[in-house]
Design a protein around this motif. Structure first.
Motif, PDB file in Angstrom:
ATOM      1  N   SER A  31     -33.001  66.342  74.466  1.00  0.00           N
ATOM      2  CA  SER A  31     -34.339  65.780  74.211  1.00  0.00           C
ATOM      3  C   SER A  31     -34.311  64.250  74.184  1.00  0.00           C
ATOM      4  N   GLN A  32     -33.119  63.663  73.975  1.00  0.00           N
ATOM      5  CA  GLN A  32     -33.009  62.207  73.878  1.00  0.00           C
ATOM      6  C   GLN A  32     -32.366  61.567  75.109  1.00  0.00           C
ATOM      7  N   CYS A  33     -31.612  62.338  75.906  1.00  0.00           N
ATOM      8  CA  CYS A  33     -30.845  61.760  77.009  1.00  0.00           C
ATOM      9  C   CYS A  33     -31.393  62.281  78.343  1.00  0.00           C
TER      10      CYS A  33
END
Length: 199
Positions: A31-33
């Motif tokens: 979800s972040q990368c």
């Protein structure tokens, strides 16, 4: 989780081999990368593409054709090649086999002839293929009888071994050591080996 460890676990994730905790960590990282997320999307597209390809059936004779094209391996040649590569081992093995065969044959070449081994034979009587220790007589040391029975009325101060026969003890008999009857071939061989090591 680092990008490197995520990329190593993506295949396990797609196969459903990750436990719940690892799945949550992976999803959080994805979800972040964006780079790892894009990599996952490429893997999913590849899997979808491979699954959408038509299945090819192999011809019925495929297995037999492949096996026919393989070079023939002759078992004799394999052993011959191994022997050529290790001539010392072959020579030592051959020597040991011949030595053991010679020993075993020499043990049994006397056939069923009665044989008595004792350091005190004067106290023994041999009659009708049997060995007797008369009442009142004392045999000092071990007593071995081969291919005959042993009847003890007196005393033996040592071990008694009877090979291919029976030990018959009267009520007056006394043996201070162990008494052993040997009948099976393997037990005879083991006894012979034992006496070679511990005469």
């Amino acid at each position: 989780m680092s990008c490197k460890s995520v990329q190593l676990k993506l295949h396990q994730y797609l196969d459903g081999d990750l436990d719940l905790n690892e799945q949550l960590q992976l999803k959080e990282h994805l979800s972040q990368c964006t780079a790892c997320r894009d990599h996952l999307l490429e893997l999913e597209k590849t899997i979808h593409l491979v699954r959408s390809l038509p299945r090819e059936e192999a011809p019925f004779s495929f297995t037999s054709d492949v096996l026919a094209r393989l070079p023939k391996i002759h078992v004799g040649r394999v052993w011959l090649n191994r022997m050529k590569r290790r001539p010392l081992r072959v020579a030592v093995s051959f020597f040991l086999i011949l030595t053991m065969a010679g020993m075993i044959l020499s043990w049994f070449e006397e056939g069923s002839k009665l044989r008595v081994l004792s350091s005190d034979k004067n106290q023994l009587r041999i009659e009708n293929g049997a060995v007797y220790v008369p009442a009142g007589e004392v045999v000092e040391g071990d007593l071995v009888v081969e291919h005959g029975d042993l009847k003890v009325d007196g005393q033996v101060k040592g071990n008694v071994v009877v090979i291919d026969g029976k030990v018959l003890l009267s009520s007056t008999a006394r043996i201070s050591g162990n008494t052993e009857e040997i009948h099976r071939l393997i037990d005879v061989i083991l006894y012979r080996l034992r006496t070679l090591v511990h005469p």
